[in-house]
Design a protein around this motif. Structure first.
Motif, PDB file in Angstrom:
ATOM      1  N   ASP A 222       0.844  -1.183   0.000  1.00 48.36           N
ATOM      2  CA  ASP A 222       0.000   0.000   0.000  1.00 48.36           C
ATOM      3  C   ASP A 222       0.887   1.243   0.000  1.00 48.36           C
ATOM      4  O   ASP A 222       1.597   1.500   0.970  1.00 48.36           O
ATOM      5  N   PRO A 223       0.874   2.029  -1.086  1.00 50.02           N
ATOM      6  CA  PRO A 223       1.706   3.235  -1.127  1.00 50.02           C
ATOM      7  C   PRO A 223       1.469   4.165   0.052  1.00 50.02           C
ATOM      8  O   PRO A 223       2.414   4.757   0.585  1.00 50.02           O
ATOM      9  N   VAL A 224       0.205   4.305   0.472  1.00 58.85           N
ATOM     10  CA  VAL A 224      -0.109   5.227   1.567  1.00 58.85           C
ATOM     11  C   VAL A 224       0.602   4.816   2.848  1.00 58.85           C
ATOM     12  O   VAL A 224       1.104   5.663   3.601  1.00 58.85           O
ATOM     13  N   GLU A 225       0.676   3.534   3.107  1.00 52.62           N
ATOM     14  CA  GLU A 225       1.377   3.062   4.310  1.00 52.62           C
ATOM     15  C   GLU A 225       2.859   3.398   4.240  1.00 52.62           C
ATOM     16  O   GLU A 225       3.488   3.709   5.258  1.00 52.62           O
ATOM     17  N   LEU A 226       3.431   3.323   3.044  1.00 54.93           N
ATOM     18  CA  LEU A 226       4.842   3.701   2.885  1.00 54.93           C
ATOM     19  C   LEU A 226       5.041   5.186   3.164  1.00 54.93           C
ATOM     20  O   LEU A 226       6.018   5.579   3.811  1.00 54.93           O
ATOM     21  N   PHE A 227       4.128   6.016   2.688  1.00 56.80           N
ATOM     22  CA  PHE A 227       4.238   7.454   2.942  1.00 56.80           C
ATOM     23  C   PHE A 227       4.193   7.744   4.442  1.00 56.80           C
ATOM     24  O   PHE A 227       4.938   8.594   4.942  1.00 56.80           O
ATOM     25  N   LYS A 228       3.305   7.043   5.150  1.00 52.93           N
ATOM     26  CA  LYS A 228       3.153   7.274   6.585  1.00 52.93           C
ATOM     27  C   LYS A 228       4.373   6.780   7.366  1.00 52.93           C
ATOM     28  O   LYS A 228       4.822   7.419   8.317  1.00 52.93           O
TER      29      LYS A 228
END
Length: 319
Positions: A222-228
């Motif tokens: 999940d890209p969003v999890e990487l950003f977080k």
């Protein structure tokens, strides 16, 4: 008549209100979405090989603001010109079409290979980046000979080399970056992946990351999890989509395995027509500097029509 205490209270409330307003404005600025859309020129490599200047002109006519270059690797960096043009010539072609180029993909195969580490290509390519007026020198893959057999130690060596290269690049005003495919997500030591090593063992100011959304989702991440988890690291994105029917037929089984094993197990499509949830991803643009449309394979006869479809979707729906 207002006494001193009431006056100070009023001033305090007003100040707090101003601070909250400033804070809200700052938060909105952090979440501001990019206003420019770029194209990774690899998408149109066949057209560039036929008519580079004409292709670049058509890219500008579609509406793109900037482009990301790529190297035609011959093994000799000094001979790798851009479709017969030297960097200064290419920069002028971009300028003639009101295009900028903020980044490019370059080849550091020898430099990143253990027991090699030659930095001749690194120095040459830093000079090319500077000549083109680019900010980012992006490494798009691990060493070619190790791609499918990278070990934790290989990634540790890469991280060490990236730190050294990042320092050298900074002296020329260039920022080093790394672009992922799916190999980097493979678990190599327990739950630790190659991407984990690169993120954890490189200095934040010396190595930035260009997250390829297609390959990230392909790897079941999940890209969003990487950003977080890694704020301020993923400053650029490759925006490309996965064919819906292909995803429906293949991805559930692949997700259970955690990762695909070959590059052949892919099918690309125009942005917005496939299975990637771009609207959710584009709600998390706080660290984002540049985005690039990319499609590794175009199946339509009119390649420019395909690229315009992706451009239009991003412009009308995501930014």
């Amino acid at each position: 008549m207002t006494n001193r205490r009431d006056f100070l209270k009023t001033i305090g409330v007003a100040s707090a209100g101003a601070m909250l307003a400033q804070s809200d404005l700052f938060a909105k600025q952090l979440m501001a979405k990019p206003k420019q859309i770029g194209l990774q020129l690899y998408t149109l490599r066949e057209e560039l090989a036929k008519d580079a200047k004409g292709t670049i002109s058509k890219v500008a006519q579609i509406g793109f603001n900037h482009v990301e270059t790529f190297f035609n690797y011959s093994g000799d960096a000094s001979k790798d010109l851009f479709w017969g043009m030297k960097p200064a010539e290419l920069k002028q072609v971009f300028a003639d079409n009101n295009l900028k180029s903020y980044s490019g993909h370059y080849q550091l195969n020898d430099y990143l290979t253990p027991n090699n580490g030659k930095d001749d290509a690194l120095k040459t390519q830093i000079d090319i980046v500077a000549t083109l007026g680019q900010k980012y020198l992006i490494v798009p893959v691990p060493p070619f000979g190790l791609i499918d057999k990278m070990t934790i130690d290989d990634y540790k060596f890469m991280a060490e080399q990236f730190n050294k290269a990042g320092e050298l690049a900074h002296k020329s005003g260039v920022q080093l970056g790394y672009h992922n495919h799916f190999w980097e997500f493979k678990h190599l030591q327990g739950e630790k992946s190659g991407l984990d090593v690169l993120l954890e063992e490189t200095q934040k100011d010396l190595l930035s990351f260009e997250l390829d959304l297609f390959w990230t989702v392909k790897a079941g991440k999940d890209p969003v999890e990487l950003f977080k988890k890694h704020p301020k690291r993923f400053v650029m994105w490759h925006v490309k989509d996965i064919d819906k029917q292909f995803a429906k037929a293949v991805y559930p089984a692949a997700a259970q395995q955690g990762i695909f094993t070959t590059l052949r197990e892919v099918k690309f499509t125009e942005v917005g027509t496939g299975a990637v949830n771009f609207k959710e991803i584009f709600n998390h643009t706080q660290d984002l500097q540049n985005i690039f449309v990319e499609q590794d394979q175009i199946y339509r006869d009119d390649k420019f029509e395909s690229v315009k479809m992706s451009y239009d979707y991003i412009k009308n729906n995501l930014i």
